[in-house]
Design a protein around this motif. Structure first.
Motif, PDB file in Angstrom:
ATOM      1  N   ARG A  52      92.128  50.502  57.546  1.00 35.32           N
ATOM      2  CA  ARG A  52      90.842  50.489  56.857  1.00 35.32           C
ATOM      3  C   ARG A  52      91.035  50.411  55.333  1.00 35.32           C
ATOM      4  O   ARG A  52      90.311  49.709  54.643  1.00 35.32           O
ATOM      5  N   ARG A  53      92.028  51.146  54.809  1.00 30.41           N
ATOM      6  CA  ARG A  53      92.295  51.073  53.363  1.00 30.41           C
ATOM      7  C   ARG A  53      92.648  49.656  52.930  1.00 30.41           C
ATOM      8  O   ARG A  53      92.193  49.171  51.892  1.00 30.41           O
ATOM      9  N   TYR A  54      93.507  48.996  53.725  1.00 35.19           N
ATOM     10  CA  TYR A  54      93.913  47.642  53.349  1.00 35.19           C
ATOM     11  C   TYR A  54      92.755  46.653  53.460  1.00 35.19           C
ATOM     12  O   TYR A  54      92.612  45.761  52.629  1.00 35.19           O
ATOM     13  N   ASP A  98      90.568  47.029  50.452  1.00 39.22           N
ATOM     14  CA  ASP A  98      91.188  46.334  49.314  1.00 39.22           C
ATOM     15  C   ASP A  98      90.903  44.838  49.364  1.00 39.22           C
ATOM     16  O   ASP A  98      90.594  44.217  48.345  1.00 39.22           O
ATOM     17  N   LYS A 122      85.358  59.667  54.064  1.00 45.54           N
ATOM     18  CA  LYS A 122      86.267  59.977  55.172  1.00 45.54           C
ATOM     19  C   LYS A 122      85.524  60.542  56.375  1.00 45.54           C
ATOM     20  O   LYS A 122      86.125  61.105  57.286  1.00 45.54           O
ATOM     21  N   GLN A 135      96.174  57.277  64.309  1.00 45.60           N
ATOM     22  CA  GLN A 135      96.644  57.665  62.980  1.00 45.60           C
ATOM     23  C   GLN A 135      96.856  56.465  62.062  1.00 45.60           C
ATOM     24  O   GLN A 135      96.858  56.620  60.853  1.00 45.60           O
ATOM     25  N   LEU A 154     101.187  42.194  54.077  1.00 42.62           N
ATOM     26  CA  LEU A 154     100.645  43.176  53.133  1.00 42.62           C
ATOM     27  C   LEU A 154     101.045  44.601  53.506  1.00 42.62           C
ATOM     28  O   LEU A 154     101.395  45.408  52.657  1.00 42.62           O
ATOM     29  N   MET A 155     100.930  44.904  54.804  1.00 46.96           N
ATOM     30  CA  MET A 155     101.092  46.280  55.262  1.00 46.96           C
ATOM     31  C   MET A 155     102.519  46.604  55.672  1.00 46.96           C
ATOM     32  O   MET A 155     102.806  47.723  56.090  1.00 46.96           O
ATOM     33  N   PRO A 160      93.164  54.603  59.813  1.00 42.70           N
ATOM     34  CA  PRO A 160      92.727  54.790  58.419  1.00 42.70           C
ATOM     35  C   PRO A 160      93.501  53.887  57.448  1.00 42.70           C
ATOM     36  O   PRO A 160      92.945  53.412  56.456  1.00 42.70           O
ATOM     37  N   ARG A 161      94.759  53.655  57.768  1.00 42.80           N
ATOM     38  CA  ARG A 161      95.556  52.805  56.885  1.00 42.80           C
ATOM     39  C   ARG A 161      95.069  51.351  56.960  1.00 42.80           C
ATOM     40  O   ARG A 161      94.917  50.684  55.930  1.00 42.80           O
TER      41      ARG A 161
END
Lengths: 215, 215
Positions: free
Chosen positions: B19-21, B24, B108, B13, B41-42, B16-17
């Protein structure tokens, strides 16, 4: 209000789910249930249920089970649903409007009191009895009505700026749907943020379906 | 596809987070990052990041950090985004339409190939290049196109019946937005379900805001 010390975030996140199942039971005319029966319904273990509910003092009686009415009400009290916190929505696009139409705010502890939008075409339209306002009116509105939380359905590049405006207006909670993790460095001001990333949830499903094919 | 043994659901879970960072960072022209910088950052710890990514063999090199391009690509591979699983949406009401307009399915891991609805007024309308079909066409469509997953934006009383229909048509994954916990007792058929309860998330926020006022 009494403080519930040392209750973990994961227990809190499970309470709304307990409440949904208890409401279903009440709708079916069931007023008493054992932890074992509730566990079976919710696909949890009875010991997990007892452990969760004991965080708040426990509501079960040995040999009797749970009083569904009392437990339903008490979970509502713990969540503070009866206080009627006030909310504003920023962003009246597709997602914002879907939330307004799909979510029963009053059942979830909130009263939606304002909708704000930058797009001139949407300003002035009426949704669920609320007229969509220009985002320029945000400060005036907040100074007058002091909303507790803001729901953010904004483009990601606007989120930080708009949330800073809202914090300056006294907003203390954010339900953020933008493709951006909102963090608040206003710790002294006590701000809570709930980032909802629907895309993450979809990618997790992608993994899980692919996992079925992995050998 | 290779199987990733013993990777916990919570790690999946979080991917995906990550991957978003990473995306960016790539958008900002950054191609190398230490676990410490990524952690900052996260808002995670560097050891949490190393632990998560080690589940898949680890991608960092001592003294170099992570290659952002390679890590971004590898997380996409782990999630299986490149396979292009196919999806159908059941329920073209407010929420269904908001998802279609709001979510980049192809990013996605999914290709949306059909939208189904019972309301005659909506059938025949075109959304994102797809014509809304009658739910009566579901079996024919599935027999022809074999969608992998279904997105359910249905009234709760329809969910169990419609998901049974879909399972019989070979659908193996559900992204369920209805106010109903979908459980699948078709374990031999290997079905995965991701229930999304936006109302639960809102009630959790209610608790958290109230918690600020508790003494």
């Amino acid at each position: 209000m009494a403080k519930y010390e040392g209750v973990s975030k994961s227990v809190i996140q499970r309470l709304p789910r307990y409440r949904r199942y208890l409401k279903d039971l009440l709708n079916r005319g069931i007023h008493r249930i054992s932890s074992g029966e509730l566990a079976q319904l919710m696909k949890l273990t009875a010991s997990q249920i007892r452990q969760d509910l004991n965080c708040f003092g426990g509501f079960g009686q040995q040999g009797y089970g749970y009083n569904v009415d009392a437990l339903y009400e008490e979970i509502g009290n713990i969540l503070g649903l009866e206080r009627g916190l006030t909310a504003v929505l920023l962003g009246a696009g597709n997602l914002g409007m879907a939330l307004v139409n799909y979510i029963s705010f009053s059942e979830k502890g909130f009263q939606l009191i304002g909708i704000f939008e930058a797009n001139e075409k949407l300003i002035g339209q009426t949704v669920h009895g609320l007229t969509i306002r220009s985002e320029k009116e945000l400060e005036d509105f907040c100074n007058k009505y002091h909303p507790d939380v803001a729901i953010l359905c904004l483009p990601r590049e606007e989120v930080q700026r708009e949330s800073d405006r809202l914090v300056n207006c006294g907003v203390r909670g954010f339900w953020n749907f933008s493709h951006y993790d909102l963090f608040m460095d206003h710790q002294d001001k006590n701000i809570v943020v709930n980032n909802v990333h629907l895309g993450d949830s979809l990618m997790t499903l992608c993994y899980q379906v692919n996992e079925l094919d992995r050998t």
